[in-house]
Design a protein around this motif. Structure first.
Motif, mmCIF file in Angstrom:
data_model
loop_
_atom_site.group_PDB
_atom_site.id
_atom_site.type_symbol
_atom_site.label_atom_id
_atom_site.label_comp_id
_atom_site.label_asym_id
_atom_site.label_seq_id
_atom_site.Cartn_x
_atom_site.Cartn_y
_atom_site.Cartn_z
ATOM 1 N N LYS A 316 11.100 -5.624 1.044
ATOM 2 C CA LYS A 316 11.005 -4.893 2.186
ATOM 3 C C LYS A 316 9.662 -4.283 2.076
ATOM 4 O O LYS A 316 9.028 -4.410 0.891
ATOM 5 C CB LYS A 316 12.127 -3.541 2.303
ATOM 6 C CG LYS A 316 13.517 -4.039 2.537
ATOM 7 C CD LYS A 316 14.403 -2.934 2.320
ATOM 8 C CE LYS A 316 15.891 -3.406 2.174
ATOM 9 N NZ LYS A 316 16.919 -2.087 2.162
ATOM 10 N N GLU A 317 9.024 -3.679 3.230
ATOM 11 C CA GLU A 317 7.867 -3.165 3.207
ATOM 12 C C GLU A 317 8.039 -1.778 3.736
ATOM 13 O O GLU A 317 8.753 -1.235 4.295
ATOM 14 C CB GLU A 317 6.831 -3.956 4.234
ATOM 15 C CG GLU A 317 6.498 -5.207 3.692
ATOM 16 C CD GLU A 317 5.539 -5.067 2.543
ATOM 17 O OE1 GLU A 317 4.478 -3.897 2.423
ATOM 18 O OE2 GLU A 317 5.472 -5.900 1.633
ATOM 19 N N PRO A 318 7.006 -0.671 3.021
ATOM 20 C CA PRO A 318 7.104 0.726 3.153
ATOM 21 C C PRO A 318 6.610 0.927 4.730
ATOM 22 O O PRO A 318 5.972 0.156 5.187
ATOM 23 C CB PRO A 318 5.933 1.261 2.395
ATOM 24 C CG PRO A 318 4.949 0.259 2.051
ATOM 25 C CD PRO A 318 5.759 -1.128 2.112
ATOM 26 N N ALA A 319 7.341 1.995 5.333
ATOM 27 C CA ALA A 319 7.034 2.436 6.637
ATOM 28 C C ALA A 319 6.753 3.896 6.594
ATOM 29 O O ALA A 319 7.328 4.529 5.839
ATOM 30 C CB ALA A 319 8.096 1.815 7.628
ATOM 31 N N GLY A 320 6.399 4.504 7.748
ATOM 32 C CA GLY A 320 6.359 5.839 8.041
ATOM 33 C C GLY A 320 5.732 6.647 6.983
ATOM 34 O O GLY A 320 4.712 6.262 6.672
ATOM 35 N N LEU A 321 6.166 7.822 6.487
ATOM 36 C CA LEU A 321 5.373 8.635 5.822
ATOM 37 C C LEU A 321 5.073 7.965 4.380
ATOM 38 O O LEU A 321 3.974 8.034 3.915
ATOM 39 C CB LEU A 321 6.308 9.743 5.462
ATOM 40 C CG LEU A 321 5.640 10.950 4.480
ATOM 41 C CD1 LEU A 321 4.263 11.360 5.039
ATOM 42 C CD2 LEU A 321 6.429 12.166 4.153
ATOM 43 N N LEU A 322 5.978 7.150 3.815
ATOM 44 C CA LEU A 322 5.657 6.403 2.638
ATOM 45 C C LEU A 322 4.670 5.267 2.863
ATOM 46 O O LEU A 322 3.504 5.189 1.843
ATOM 47 C CB LEU A 322 6.885 5.536 2.225
ATOM 48 C CG LEU A 322 6.824 4.814 0.794
ATOM 49 C CD1 LEU A 322 6.379 5.840 -0.312
ATOM 50 C CD2 LEU A 322 8.095 4.215 0.366
ATOM 51 N N ALA A 323 4.391 4.831 3.782
ATOM 52 C CA ALA A 323 3.454 3.935 4.004
ATOM 53 C C ALA A 323 2.068 4.602 4.301
ATOM 54 O O ALA A 323 0.940 4.132 3.517
ATOM 55 C CB ALA A 323 3.638 3.212 5.388
ATOM 56 N N LEU A 324 2.090 5.571 4.741
ATOM 57 C CA LEU A 324 0.799 6.547 4.808
ATOM 58 C C LEU A 324 0.356 6.929 3.526
ATOM 59 O O LEU A 324 -0.728 6.817 2.984
ATOM 60 C CB LEU A 324 1.214 7.879 5.834
ATOM 61 C CG LEU A 324 -0.196 8.704 5.897
ATOM 62 C CD1 LEU A 324 -1.398 7.783 6.491
ATOM 63 C CD2 LEU A 324 0.372 9.874 6.730
ATOM 64 N N LYS A 325 1.331 7.422 2.779
ATOM 65 C CA LYS A 325 1.222 7.883 1.411
ATOM 66 C C LYS A 325 0.586 6.905 0.285
ATOM 67 O O LYS A 325 -0.295 6.965 -0.351
ATOM 68 C CB LYS A 325 2.230 8.674 0.770
ATOM 69 C CG LYS A 325 2.769 9.869 1.392
ATOM 70 C CD LYS A 325 3.604 10.634 0.373
ATOM 71 C CE LYS A 325 4.965 10.091 0.379
ATOM 72 N NZ LYS A 325 5.786 11.125 -0.477
ATOM 73 N N HIS A 326 1.199 5.525 0.839
ATOM 74 C CA HIS A 326 0.828 4.359 -0.234
ATOM 75 C C HIS A 326 -0.649 3.983 0.141
ATOM 76 O O HIS A 326 -1.502 3.686 -0.289
ATOM 77 C CB HIS A 326 1.435 3.208 0.267
ATOM 78 C CG HIS A 326 1.294 2.007 -0.750
ATOM 79 N ND1 HIS A 326 0.766 1.067 -0.245
ATOM 80 C CD2 HIS A 326 1.458 1.878 -2.047
ATOM 81 C CE1 HIS A 326 0.511 0.049 -1.308
ATOM 82 N NE2 HIS A 326 1.098 0.708 -2.444
ATOM 83 N N LYS A 327 -1.081 4.289 1.528
ATOM 84 C CA LYS A 327 -2.434 3.912 2.009
ATOM 85 C C LYS A 327 -3.505 4.833 1.206
ATOM 86 O O LYS A 327 -4.579 4.737 0.895
ATOM 87 C CB LYS A 327 -2.753 4.047 3.606
ATOM 88 C CG LYS A 327 -3.755 3.616 3.806
ATOM 89 C CD LYS A 327 -3.762 3.572 5.627
ATOM 90 C CE LYS A 327 -5.132 2.914 6.187
ATOM 91 N NZ LYS A 327 -5.014 3.021 7.625
ATOM 92 N N VAL A 328 -2.993 6.318 1.076
ATOM 93 C CA VAL A 328 -3.812 7.047 0.510
ATOM 94 C C VAL A 328 -4.148 6.862 -0.942
ATOM 95 O O VAL A 328 -5.171 6.845 -1.439
ATOM 96 C CB VAL A 328 -3.477 8.508 0.836
ATOM 97 C CG1 VAL A 328 -4.221 9.649 0.012
ATOM 98 C CG2 VAL A 328 -3.724 8.773 2.217
ATOM 99 N N ALA A 329 -2.798 6.529 -1.718
ATOM 100 C CA ALA A 329 -2.920 6.212 -3.115
ATOM 101 C C ALA A 329 -3.949 4.765 -3.303
ATOM 102 O O ALA A 329 -4.415 4.731 -4.527
ATOM 103 C CB ALA A 329 -1.424 5.794 -3.622
ATOM 104 N N HIS A 330 -3.822 4.155 -2.445
ATOM 105 C CA HIS A 330 -4.525 2.700 -2.808
ATOM 106 C C HIS A 330 -6.144 3.213 -2.500
ATOM 107 O O HIS A 330 -7.087 2.819 -3.587
ATOM 108 C CB HIS A 330 -4.251 1.813 -1.622
ATOM 109 C CG HIS A 330 -4.962 0.531 -1.850
ATOM 110 N ND1 HIS A 330 -6.315 0.419 -1.215
ATOM 111 C CD2 HIS A 330 -4.860 -0.534 -2.635
ATOM 112 C CE1 HIS A 330 -6.596 -0.814 -1.584
ATOM 113 N NE2 HIS A 330 -6.025 -1.370 -2.362
ATOM 114 N N LYS A 331 -6.149 4.040 -1.569
ATOM 115 C CA LYS A 331 -7.704 4.333 -1.563
ATOM 116 C C LYS A 331 -8.214 5.258 -2.893
ATOM 117 O O LYS A 331 -9.345 4.989 -3.075
ATOM 118 C CB LYS A 331 -8.038 5.220 0.071
ATOM 119 C CG LYS A 331 -9.310 5.628 0.129
ATOM 120 C CD LYS A 331 -9.600 6.171 1.627
ATOM 121 C CE LYS A 331 -10.806 6.860 1.795
ATOM 122 N NZ LYS A 331 -11.956 5.473 1.799
#
Length: 369
Positions: A316-331
């Motif tokens: 599966k792939e992250p969605a919603g809030l988790l996807a947003l948090k992961h984008k920030v964590a990556h940056k």
């Protein structure tokens, strides 16, 4: 249908002919790196092979390599095989007594040594290495009596021999049998003296064909190779490169691994678990030493990364809030790790021992397979 080869040197010459102008190897040179094409490597391997024939090396006779991992090691190995000989591997940390035993037991005719220090400890006990007719050094000059030769001197002899024997080099390569001895790898085993494991050309061809069949690697890849070439893991990667045609940056200095990754920007790296442990410790200790907000952000990012890792392992792939948090964590964190590894890394390959599960999970949390 994939091409079938009879020997490692035949596979090497076909690689040179197929992609002569593509990058083959990089090696450290001063503060930078020097790159060579397959054509350039082919010319040097030919000179080394002919030089060995000029020294009297015959089919399946052994030539040993006593050196840490470096580009010259690969040149020597391919030169030995292209001369119809068999490579005997000796760890550079081996005691003089163990070196002498391996030279005697294998019937080594020519020894390649990393430098004069390695060469001199064998030359000083020349009567105990009675089959060795010459020592070739990667670094340093030859000796006055001609027993020790610089690699450039061997290549010069080879070019002269090649000119005097037109077509003979190709004949020698084409005559190497699939079941001919290619490598003797000495292992300590469990007790007693080192034991030589006989490996034919077919062993390396099989490994190369198998890796190619998986299609995980292609000729546009770049490998960073530091593994000991005196061990089968490193040699397997050498063989796979010849079949697939990717380029390889070679530097055996363990302390330079992380620094070199940023410089050569590989797409894959193979290593043993202890190297990944070193990289992990370097990353985590650096974040801890930064302390305060930086350590807090680092810890938060990996908590997010572990959640995403579990999802992805479940398909599966992250969605919603988790996807947003992961984008920030990556940056904030993971992109810096990617840059540390050169920015092009597709995967690490761990072998020779089991990888600790927590280590695998840590890297996967950062998006590194």
């Amino acid at each position: 249908m994939a091409e079938i080869y009879r020997s490692v040197p035949q596979m090497f010459l076909r690689r040179v002919a197929a992609t002569p102008d593509r990058e083959a190897y990089l090696y450290p040179d001063g503060t930078g790196w020097t790159a060579l094409t397959w054509r350039q490597v082919g010319e040097r391997v030919r000179a080394i092979a002919c030089g060995l024939r000029a020294l009297g090396l015959k089919d399946e006779e052994r030539a040993s390599i006593l050196s840490s991992t470096r580009f010259d090691w690969i040149l020597a190995d391919l030169g030995i095989l292209a001369a119809g000989g068999a490579t005997t591997t000796i760890y550079p940390s081996s005691t003089t007594q163990d070196c002498l035993f391996i030279l005697q037991d294998s019937g080594t005719r020519v020894l390649f040594a990393e430098n004069r220090e390695q060469a001199d400890r064998i030359a000083a006990r020349r009567p105990e290495a009675q089959d060795v007719v010459a020592i070739v050094v990667f670094e340093g000059e030859g000796s006055a009596d001609g027993y020790v030769l610089a690699l450039a001197e061997l290549e010069e002899k080879g070019r002269a021999w090649d000119a005097a024997h037109p077509g003979r080099f190709e004949e020698i390569v084409e005559a190497v049998r699939t079941d001919a001895l290619a490598t003797l790898i000495y292992t300590s085993g469990t007790t007693g003296l080192p034991k030589g494991v006989e490996l034919t050309h077919d062993c390396w061809l099989y490994e190369a064909e198998g890796i190619d069949a998986l299609k995980l690697l292609n000729e546009d890849d770049r490998q960073y190779l530091w593994l000991p070439l005196a061990h089968s893991f490193g040699k397997v990667l050498e063989a796979a490169q010849l079949r697939i045609g990717f380029s390889t940056a070679v530097d055996g200095r363990v302390e330079k691994i992380v620094e070199n990754l940023g410089q050569v920007r590989p797409t894959f790296v193979a290593a043993v678990p202890r190297i990944f442990e070193k990289i992990y410790n370097k990353i985590v200790s650096g974040a801890k030493e930064a302390g305060g907000a930086k350590w807090a952000i680092f810890s938060w990012a990996f908590d997010v990364g572990r959640e995403v890792s579990k999802l992805r392992l479940a398909g599966k792939e992250p969605a919603g809030l988790l996807a947003l948090k992961h984008k920030v964590a990556h940056k904030l964190v993971f992109s810096k790790l990617e840059a540390l590894f050169g920015g092009r890394l597709r995967c690490f390959i761990s072998g020779s021992a089991p990888l600790n599960k927590a280590l695998g999970e840590f890297f996967h949390a950062a998006g590194i397979v």
